[in-house]
Design a protein around this motif. Structure first.
Motif, PDB file in Angstrom:
ATOM      1  N   GLY A  22     107.746  30.359 -56.271  1.00 42.98           N
ATOM      2  CA  GLY A  22     106.631  29.718 -55.585  1.00 42.98           C
ATOM      3  C   GLY A  22     105.350  30.529 -55.669  1.00 42.98           C
ATOM      4  N   LEU A  23     105.451  31.836 -55.458  1.00 48.49           N
ATOM      5  CA  LEU A  23     104.265  32.683 -55.568  1.00 48.49           C
ATOM      6  C   LEU A  23     103.725  32.724 -56.995  1.00 48.49           C
ATOM      7  CD1 LEU A  23     105.153  35.690 -53.236  1.00 48.49           C
ATOM      8  CD2 LEU A  23     103.362  33.988 -52.909  1.00 48.49           C
ATOM      9  N   GLU A  45      98.353  28.657 -60.815  1.00 49.84           N
ATOM     10  CA  GLU A  45      97.598  27.421 -60.641  1.00 49.84           C
ATOM     11  C   GLU A  45      96.353  27.603 -59.781  1.00 49.84           C
ATOM     12  OE1 GLU A  45      98.103  24.496 -62.116  1.00 49.84           O
ATOM     13  OE2 GLU A  45      99.744  25.428 -63.226  1.00 49.84           O
ATOM     14  N   HIS A  46      96.301  28.690 -59.043  1.00 42.76           N
ATOM     15  CA  HIS A  46      95.178  28.927 -58.137  1.00 42.76           C
ATOM     16  C   HIS A  46      93.897  29.181 -58.927  1.00 42.76           C
ATOM     17  CE1 HIS A  46      93.201  29.994 -54.446  1.00 42.76           C
ATOM     18  NE2 HIS A  46      92.819  31.139 -54.954  1.00 42.76           N
ATOM     19  N   TRP A  67     101.934  29.470 -57.579  1.00 41.52           N
ATOM     20  CA  TRP A  67     100.667  29.453 -56.854  1.00 41.52           C
ATOM     21  C   TRP A  67      99.629  30.345 -57.529  1.00 41.52           C
ATOM     22  CZ3 TRP A  67      98.199  33.305 -53.828  1.00 41.52           C
ATOM     23  CH2 TRP A  67      97.095  32.836 -53.105  1.00 41.52           C
ATOM     24  N   LEU A  68     100.030  31.514 -57.976  1.00 43.08           N
ATOM     25  CA  LEU A  68      99.090  32.418 -58.638  1.00 43.08           C
ATOM     26  C   LEU A  68      98.606  31.871 -59.977  1.00 43.08           C
ATOM     27  CD1 LEU A  68     100.660  35.923 -57.986  1.00 43.08           C
ATOM     28  CD2 LEU A  68      98.528  35.031 -57.089  1.00 43.08           C
TER      29      LEU A  68
END
Length: 69
Positions: free
Chosen positions: A57-58, A64-65, A61-62
């Motif tokens: 998940g992280l 796609e952020h 997120w990293l």
């Protein structure tokens, strides 16, 4: 030469994620989780599943952020 900006920051965050993953899956931590005093529940599979889900998940997120948001 060190470049500053979003690319450098993203690299630093991904390196921190690798360090977190190494800590979550290092053998001493896994042994501690495996030896939790319980009656009939094995905590190791649950711990591994949750830790792996957190790392994935992280990472998602990293990757796609975006800095503009």
């Amino acid at each position: 030469m060190k470049t500053s900006g979003p690319k450098s920051r993203k690299t630093e965050r991904l390196m921190a994620l690798v360090a977190i993953a190494l800590l979550l899956f290092c053998p001493p931590v896994i042994l501690v989780v495996d030896r939790f005093p319980t009656s009939h529940i094995g905590w190791l599979p649950l711990y591994l599943f949750i830790a792996w889900a957190i790392v994935i998940g992280l990472a998602a997120w990293l990757m796609e952020h975006r800095a503009g948001r």
